[in-house]
Motif scaffolding. Structure first.
Motif, PDB file in Angstrom:
ATOM      1  N   MET A 195      42.087  51.743  37.739  1.00 39.31           N
ATOM      2  CA  MET A 195      42.611  50.411  38.030  1.00 39.31           C
ATOM      3  C   MET A 195      44.135  50.404  37.949  1.00 39.31           C
ATOM      4  SD  MET A 195      39.977  48.087  35.787  1.00 39.31           S
ATOM      5  CE  MET A 195      38.390  47.566  36.447  1.00 39.31           C
ATOM      6  N   LEU A 196      44.772  49.890  38.992  1.00 41.07           N
ATOM      7  CA  LEU A 196      46.240  49.901  39.086  1.00 41.07           C
ATOM      8  C   LEU A 196      46.771  48.478  39.181  1.00 41.07           C
ATOM      9  CD1 LEU A 196      46.518  52.836  41.650  1.00 41.07           C
ATOM     10  CD2 LEU A 196      46.591  52.969  39.147  1.00 41.07           C
ATOM     11  N   HIS A 197      47.599  48.099  38.209  1.00 38.70           N
ATOM     12  CA  HIS A 197      48.074  46.718  38.113  1.00 38.70           C
ATOM     13  C   HIS A 197      49.222  46.427  39.070  1.00 38.70           C
ATOM     14  CE1 HIS A 197      51.825  47.603  35.904  1.00 38.70           C
ATOM     15  NE2 HIS A 197      51.145  48.470  35.169  1.00 38.70           N
ATOM     16  N   LEU A 213      50.789  44.632  44.209  1.00 40.42           N
ATOM     17  CA  LEU A 213      51.542  45.853  44.475  1.00 40.42           C
ATOM     18  C   LEU A 213      50.700  47.076  44.125  1.00 40.42           C
ATOM     19  CD1 LEU A 213      54.114  47.288  45.359  1.00 40.42           C
ATOM     20  CD2 LEU A 213      54.993  47.015  43.024  1.00 40.42           C
ATOM     21  N   GLY A 214      49.870  46.950  43.094  1.00 42.36           N
ATOM     22  CA  GLY A 214      48.954  48.041  42.748  1.00 42.36           C
ATOM     23  C   GLY A 214      47.984  48.363  43.868  1.00 42.36           C
ATOM     24  N   GLY A 215      47.695  47.358  44.716  1.00 43.10           N
ATOM     25  CA  GLY A 215      46.855  47.605  45.879  1.00 43.10           C
ATOM     26  C   GLY A 215      47.569  48.455  46.912  1.00 43.10           C
ATOM     27  N   ALA A 216      48.851  48.157  47.131  1.00 44.86           N
ATOM     28  CA  ALA A 216      49.643  48.983  48.049  1.00 44.86           C
ATOM     29  C   ALA A 216      49.721  50.413  47.534  1.00 44.86           C
ATOM     30  CB  ALA A 216      51.039  48.392  48.207  1.00 44.86           C
ATOM     31  N   TRP A 240      42.531  44.270  45.810  1.00 45.43           N
ATOM     32  CA  TRP A 240      42.519  42.831  45.505  1.00 45.43           C
ATOM     33  C   TRP A 240      43.882  42.249  45.869  1.00 45.43           C
ATOM     34  CZ3 TRP A 240      40.117  42.013  39.928  1.00 45.43           C
ATOM     35  CH2 TRP A 240      38.734  42.287  39.972  1.00 45.43           C
ATOM     36  N   ASN A 241      43.913  41.371  46.867  1.00 45.26           N
ATOM     37  CA  ASN A 241      45.163  40.768  47.341  1.00 45.26           C
ATOM     38  C   ASN A 241      46.294  41.797  47.350  1.00 45.26           C
ATOM     39  OD1 ASN A 241      44.543  38.142  48.138  1.00 45.26           O
ATOM     40  ND2 ASN A 241      44.612  37.353  46.053  1.00 45.26           N
ATOM     41  N   PRO A 242      46.101  42.906  48.066  1.00 45.51           N
ATOM     42  CA  PRO A 242      47.097  43.979  48.029  1.00 45.51           C
ATOM     43  C   PRO A 242      48.356  43.619  48.801  1.00 45.51           C
ATOM     44  CG  PRO A 242      45.485  44.447  49.720  1.00 45.51           C
ATOM     45  CD  PRO A 242      45.001  43.209  48.998  1.00 45.51           C
TER      46      PRO A 242
END
Length: 298
Positions: free
Chosen positions: A56-58, A143-146, A165-167
């Motif tokens: 998981m990336l915040h 930003l973690g999505g990007a 999630w909402n990247p």
């Protein structure tokens, strides 16, 4: 009507599961990147030998528990982790360097440094005796999505599935919304100097080096996602005012992905309305778990 009722009951059951970590073991871990320590929380399901795992990336200015509110006090990732564990899936959520408990200064972070941190986390998981090194998924928020798209596209370690999630999709556009055109221009021109960027929403000063602003142009999620062929779950809020317009932008991103994918939308904001209630969050988490479980069997 029956489908709606069953879905609601499932969401309620899994949300209730999130309220307890009785079915999971939390383990504080750390590893080094460029001589700096990265701290993370590994959540392992009970009675599972080498379970599948989700990294998981915040998001920007976040920490490994992700966005918190009075309705989601444990944070988005903190709330999701025990639900994954209840379903036999481990999770590792990390603090990027400069955030949370990890070493480094926030002003030194860039999108590329976060990609490097995340790739190192994949290396850690691939050699961990606690989880399956053949069943690692990646999940990122904002930003973690990007960053997650870059990790999936660049990693030499196979990524089983990707959850966004909402990247961030068009990073320069999103951060122009956050800092304004003047802030983006001045930040990009700062070079190696620290620029006191002002977030427009609350006028908070967020010191960042010019390298950060430059990195917004070097990581292009659509180009990164084009290199990843595994399954993708993309969840967006159609009332998101940071990554918008939605779902147009989300559909454009997915047009670059040649593998199987799902688009999940709700009329909510960038934080899935967690500042108002936990309703959408508690709907999103079990849907995400369902997707990851489905990818495990593929």
């Amino acid at each position: 009507m029956k489908k709606v009722i069953v879905t609601a009951l499932l969401a309620g059951f899994l949300a209730a599961s999130a309220a307890t970590s009785a079915s999971a073991e939390d383990k504080l871990i750390h590893f080094n990147v460029d001589g700096q320590k990265i701290v993370g929380t590994l959540v392992l399901p009970d009675n599972a030998k080498k379970p599948p795992v989700v990294l998981m990336l915040h998001g920007f200015t976040g920490t490994r528990d992700e966005w918190k509110s009075e309705f989601v006090p444990e944070g988005l990732f903190g709330r999701a982790a025990p639900v994954f564990a209840k379903n036999g899936i481990a999770t590792l959520r990390i603090d990027f360097r400069g955030s949370g408990d990890s070493d480094g200064k926030f002003e030194d972070m860039t999108v590329e440094s976060e990609v490097k941190d995340a790739l190192a986390a994949l290396d850690y998981l691939s050699s961990s005796p606690d989880v399956s090194n053949k069943n690692i998924s990646v999940m990122g928020m904002s930003l973690g999505g990007a960053v997650s798209t870059a990790v999936a596209g660049r990693s030499t370690i196979p990524v089983k599935s990707l959850v966004l999630w909402n990247p961030g999709i068009n990073l320069p556009a999103a951060f122009t919304t956050i800092f304004g055109e003047k802030g983006m221009a001045e930040g990009t021109a700062a070079g190696d100097k620290v620029y006191p960027a002002i977030r427009l929403g609350d006028n908070k000063s967020i010191p960042l080096r010019g390298r950060f602003f430059e990195s917004l142009y070097s990581v292009v999620p659509a180009a990164e996602l084009e290199k990843y062929k595994g399954p993708v779950f993309l969840a967006v809020g159609t009332k998101d005012t940071i990554v918008f317009p939605q779902p147009v932008t989300a559909k454009a991103l997915l047009s670059y992905h040649k593998g199987p994918h799902e688009l999940w939308t709700r009329p909510v904001d960038h934080g899935f309305n967690l500042m108002e209630d936990a309703k959408t969050v508690d709907e999103l988490i079990p849907e995400t778990v369902r997707f990851v479980k489905k990818s495990i069997g593929s």
